[in-house]
Scaffold this motif. Structure first.
Motif, mmCIF file in Angstrom:
data_model
loop_
_atom_site.group_PDB
_atom_site.id
_atom_site.type_symbol
_atom_site.label_atom_id
_atom_site.label_comp_id
_atom_site.label_asym_id
_atom_site.label_seq_id
_atom_site.Cartn_x
_atom_site.Cartn_y
_atom_site.Cartn_z
ATOM 1 N N UNK A 191 -10.109 3.455 -36.497
ATOM 2 C CA UNK A 191 -8.989 4.367 -36.238
ATOM 3 C C UNK A 191 -9.085 5.655 -37.050
ATOM 4 N N UNK A 192 -10.038 5.758 -37.979
ATOM 5 C CA UNK A 192 -10.255 7.004 -38.707
ATOM 6 C C UNK A 192 -11.404 7.825 -38.133
ATOM 7 N N UNK A 193 -12.003 7.340 -37.046
ATOM 8 C CA UNK A 193 -13.105 8.089 -36.433
ATOM 9 C C UNK A 193 -12.663 9.464 -35.931
ATOM 10 N N UNK A 194 -11.463 9.612 -35.337
ATOM 11 C CA UNK A 194 -11.051 10.966 -34.915
ATOM 12 C C UNK A 194 -10.931 11.950 -36.073
ATOM 13 N N UNK A 195 -10.467 11.500 -37.237
ATOM 14 C CA UNK A 195 -10.370 12.413 -38.379
ATOM 15 C C UNK A 195 -11.744 12.825 -38.881
ATOM 16 N N UNK A 196 -12.708 11.900 -38.820
ATOM 17 C CA UNK A 196 -14.071 12.259 -39.211
ATOM 18 C C UNK A 196 -14.658 13.298 -38.265
ATOM 19 N N UNK A 197 -14.338 13.172 -36.985
ATOM 20 C CA UNK A 197 -14.802 14.157 -36.010
ATOM 21 C C UNK A 197 -14.210 15.530 -36.296
ATOM 22 N N UNK A 198 -12.934 15.559 -36.670
ATOM 23 C CA UNK A 198 -12.287 16.825 -37.019
ATOM 24 C C UNK A 198 -12.940 17.439 -38.254
ATOM 25 N N UNK A 199 -13.280 16.604 -39.233
ATOM 26 C CA UNK A 199 -13.918 17.116 -40.455
ATOM 27 C C UNK A 199 -15.295 17.706 -40.152
ATOM 28 N N UNK A 200 -16.086 17.018 -39.351
ATOM 29 C CA UNK A 200 -17.425 17.541 -39.015
ATOM 30 C C UNK A 200 -17.339 18.846 -38.223
ATOM 31 N N UNK A 201 -16.282 18.989 -37.440
ATOM 32 C CA UNK A 201 -16.117 20.220 -36.674
ATOM 33 C C UNK A 201 -15.826 21.400 -37.591
ATOM 34 N N UNK A 202 -15.057 21.174 -38.651
ATOM 35 C CA UNK A 202 -14.645 22.273 -39.523
ATOM 36 C C UNK A 202 -15.641 22.553 -40.647
ATOM 37 N N UNK A 203 -16.357 21.541 -41.122
ATOM 38 C CA UNK A 203 -17.153 21.710 -42.342
ATOM 39 C C UNK A 203 -18.583 21.226 -42.154
ATOM 40 N N UNK A 204 -19.184 21.637 -41.038
ATOM 41 C CA UNK A 204 -20.615 21.465 -40.818
ATOM 42 C C UNK A 204 -21.213 22.837 -40.564
ATOM 43 N N UNK A 490 -2.193 16.177 -37.893
ATOM 44 C CA UNK A 490 -1.945 16.804 -39.186
ATOM 45 C C UNK A 490 -3.223 17.246 -39.857
ATOM 46 N N UNK A 491 -4.272 16.417 -39.795
ATOM 47 C CA UNK A 491 -5.566 16.808 -40.363
ATOM 48 C C UNK A 491 -6.132 18.021 -39.640
ATOM 49 N N UNK A 492 -5.967 18.058 -38.334
ATOM 50 C CA UNK A 492 -6.497 19.186 -37.572
ATOM 51 C C UNK A 492 -5.817 20.492 -37.980
ATOM 52 N N UNK A 493 -4.498 20.465 -38.092
ATOM 53 C CA UNK A 493 -3.769 21.677 -38.476
ATOM 54 C C UNK A 493 -4.077 22.058 -39.917
ATOM 55 N N UNK A 494 -4.162 21.068 -40.805
ATOM 56 C CA UNK A 494 -4.437 21.353 -42.219
ATOM 57 C C UNK A 494 -5.841 21.917 -42.399
ATOM 58 N N UNK A 495 -6.838 21.321 -41.754
ATOM 59 C CA UNK A 495 -8.213 21.778 -41.924
ATOM 60 C C UNK A 495 -8.438 23.133 -41.273
ATOM 61 N N UNK A 496 -7.664 23.456 -40.253
ATOM 62 C CA UNK A 496 -7.741 24.810 -39.702
ATOM 63 C C UNK A 496 -7.381 25.839 -40.774
ATOM 64 N N UNK A 497 -6.305 25.589 -41.487
ATOM 65 C CA UNK A 497 -5.881 26.503 -42.555
ATOM 66 C C UNK A 497 -6.846 26.480 -43.731
ATOM 67 N N UNK A 498 -7.366 25.292 -44.055
ATOM 68 C CA UNK A 498 -8.306 25.190 -45.178
ATOM 69 C C UNK A 498 -9.587 25.956 -44.875
ATOM 70 N N UNK A 499 -10.119 25.781 -43.668
ATOM 71 C CA UNK A 499 -11.345 26.494 -43.300
ATOM 72 C C UNK A 499 -11.135 28.006 -43.310
ATOM 73 N N UNK A 500 -9.992 28.429 -42.860
ATOM 74 C CA UNK A 500 -9.682 29.862 -42.889
ATOM 75 C C UNK A 500 -9.625 30.386 -44.321
ATOM 76 N N UNK A 501 -9.022 29.608 -45.220
ATOM 77 C CA UNK A 501 -8.942 30.009 -46.621
ATOM 78 C C UNK A 501 -10.322 30.020 -47.274
#
Length: 538
Positions: A191-204, A490-501
């Protein structure tokens, strides 16, 4: 005539004697057993001496006529007095959200001290928490899962250093950081696989241009993270440009440490990174909104599974009395017109049918609804732009938000609260105002970051909560659970802002001119030439 006067019971002479007896100036005759007076005026008046004697007389009469009812009322009165006395004497007042000492001028780890703190625990004492010394590095070696997760982090760091791969940002912290990489205590649940996918999208590097690595372990306190930085997760050859820290959630929510202890623990990790990596940028992420404590000495999958339930906000399944209010300011605020809001479930069936007819007749209906919702959500961030509500709307709104356990109200001004709940006969303690403490900690970290050049404070409160007033927020359960674990959205919205920062910080660093190399001292040629001339002359 005389016979008729005798029948009436008095003679003229007797009436005259009675008038002479009562006709004294300003005097009064007390009537026994009544407390009233009869003046010598022409008309006799009764004065019962005020409201209290009259009330006492009525109570005495009721107790005489209804003794059982009177006994029940007396019992209730005595019980109420006992409750009030118990609330004053046996129910202490606890203080929250107060940081007495100033930690904004800390320059090194040696400036941090626990000698001046008022209390160790969030409840204002030193015995009701499991808080350890945040200045002493402390592992959790008694838990094999924790050691396995630590070994996995060391392998990740070693892979980057062995390949010579540059890391732009390294995330260091607790469950928030480990979950964003799709892991939990070193394991990878499905159930944490979607969050890992979001992380790889933002920080690869290949997908976003940013290379990031997550070094977190669920349940870690600041002392645990401090130990990990000293034992393999921050080696000398590992030099990310940015260190992104997320700390304090377990110190406060699991160990129930006081606000000052949490701040000291976070700053201790910051100073450790500054001492080892003086050129690195450090970003302190704000503590996420949280309404419930995290129970247990060690985290369990139930902690983060709350964020993936349909009915979120409190653990333990579907809560009772749940309503269908959308977690947005536009849908929750009764000042808006729900019939044309476009919010699902806001209007009745008849209204929905009418709206569908309007939509067919005018294709601009949906567009107007979306633009109105977007503008209302934008105005909700500014308390001054909130629409005014009538007193009836305010009462209805407060009633709904009070019982909306999916999206509880978070108040920053609850600095004082009684320990026990009188409504539960002092058998249950009041819920801790965690948001009051979190808000105070975030403000102290913000002030500290403003006074240091290489440290930045990142406030993520608006991502996971909505401001309803200057001192009230509403937790958005679609973004984060009550225990502070973000959802996939929530991770998707947070990582969008983090990547921008992160991109802004990297661009700012790249724009700086490179420091000019220091010239090497040239050898003294004159001395060498003089030495050669003297040798030739010899």
């Amino acid at each position: 005539m005389e016979m008729t006067q005798m029948k009436n019971g008095s003679s003229p002479h007797e009436d005259a004697d009675l008038e002479d007896l009562l006709a004294s100036d300003g005097t009064s005759v007390k009537v026994p057993n009544t407390g009233s007076t009869r003046k010598s005026s022409g008309v006799g008046t009764m004065n019962y001496g005020g409201v209290l004697p009259l009330l006492s007389a009525h109570c005495s009469f009721l107790c005489y006529m209804y003794p059982r009812c009177c006994s029940f009322v007396v019992f209730l009165g005595i019980f109420g007095v006992m409750i009030v006395m118990a609330n004053v004497i046996l129910n202490p007042t606890e203080t929250y959200g107060q940081i007495v000492n100033d930690y904004t001028n800390i320059q090194s780890e040696y400036d941090l001290s626990l000698g001046n703190i008022n209390h160790w625990c969030i409840k204002g004492d030193n015995d009701s928490c499991r808080c350890d010394d945040p200045l002493i590095p402390r592992p959790r070696a008694e838990w094999p899962m924790w050691m396995n997760a630590h070994k996995e982090n060391r392998k990740t760091v070693k892979s980057y250093t062995s390949e010579g791969k540059q890391v732009d940002v390294a995330f260091m912290g607790e469950s928030l950081i480990e979950e964003m990489d799709g892991r939990w205590m070193g394991k990878t649940p499905e159930n944490l696989a979607p969050t890992a996918k979001v992380f790889r999208k933002h920080f690869t590097k290949e997908k976003s241009g940013i290379e990031g690595v997550a070094l977190g372990i669920a349940g870690d306190t600041s002392a645990n993270v401090l130990w990990r930085t000293m034992h393999g997760e921050m080696p000398t050859e590992f030099n990310p440009k940015i260190w992104w820290l997320s700390l304090g959630m377990n110190d406060l929510g699991r160990m129930q440490c006081s606000e000052e202890v949490v701040v000291i623990g976070i700053l201790r990790v910051v100073e450790q990174i500054r001492s080892v990596k003086p050129d690195a940028k450090i970003v302190i992420n704000s503590m996420l909104p949280m309404a419930d404590l995290r129970g247990g000495l060690t985290p369990t999958p139930k902690d983060y599974e709350d964020a993936f339930k349909r009915y979120r906000g409190r653990p333990g399944g579907k809560p009772k009395g749940i309503n269908k209010i959308d977690a947005s300011h536009f849908a929750r605020n009764p000042a808006f017109d729900k019939k044309s809001s476009g919010v699902k479930g806001a209007a009745s069936k008849n209204n929905n049918n009418n709206n569908n007819n309007n939509k067919n007749k005018d294709g601009r209906f949906l567009k107007k609804a979306k633009s109105a919702k977007k503008g209302a959500q934008k105005d909700a961030k500014d308390p001054k732009k909130l629409p005014k509500m009538t007193p009836k709307q305010i009462r209805e709104f407060n009633k709904r938000t009070k019982h909306d356990i999916r999206n509880p109200v978070l108040k920053t001004g609850q600095t004082k609260r009684k320990k026990f709940n009188p409504k539960r006969l002092f058998m249950k303690q009041n819920k801790l105002p965690l948001w009051t403490s979190i808000y105070a900690i975030n403000e102290e970290l913000r002030k500290f970051s403003d006074k240091h050049d290489h440290i930045t404070f990142f406030d993520s409160t608006d991502i996971f909560a909505e401001r309803e007033s200057p001192k009230e927020y509403i937790l958005l359960s679609k973004m984060v659970s009550a225990r502070g674990h973000p959802t996939t959205e929530g991770y998707r919205a947070w990582e969008d802002k983090v990547a921008e920062k992160v991109k802004k910080i990297l661009a700012k660093e790249d724009a700086k001119p490179a420091p000019a190399p220091t010239p090497e001292p040239e050898p003294a040629k004159e001395e060498s030439e003089s030495e050669s001339e003297s040798e030739s002359s010899d």
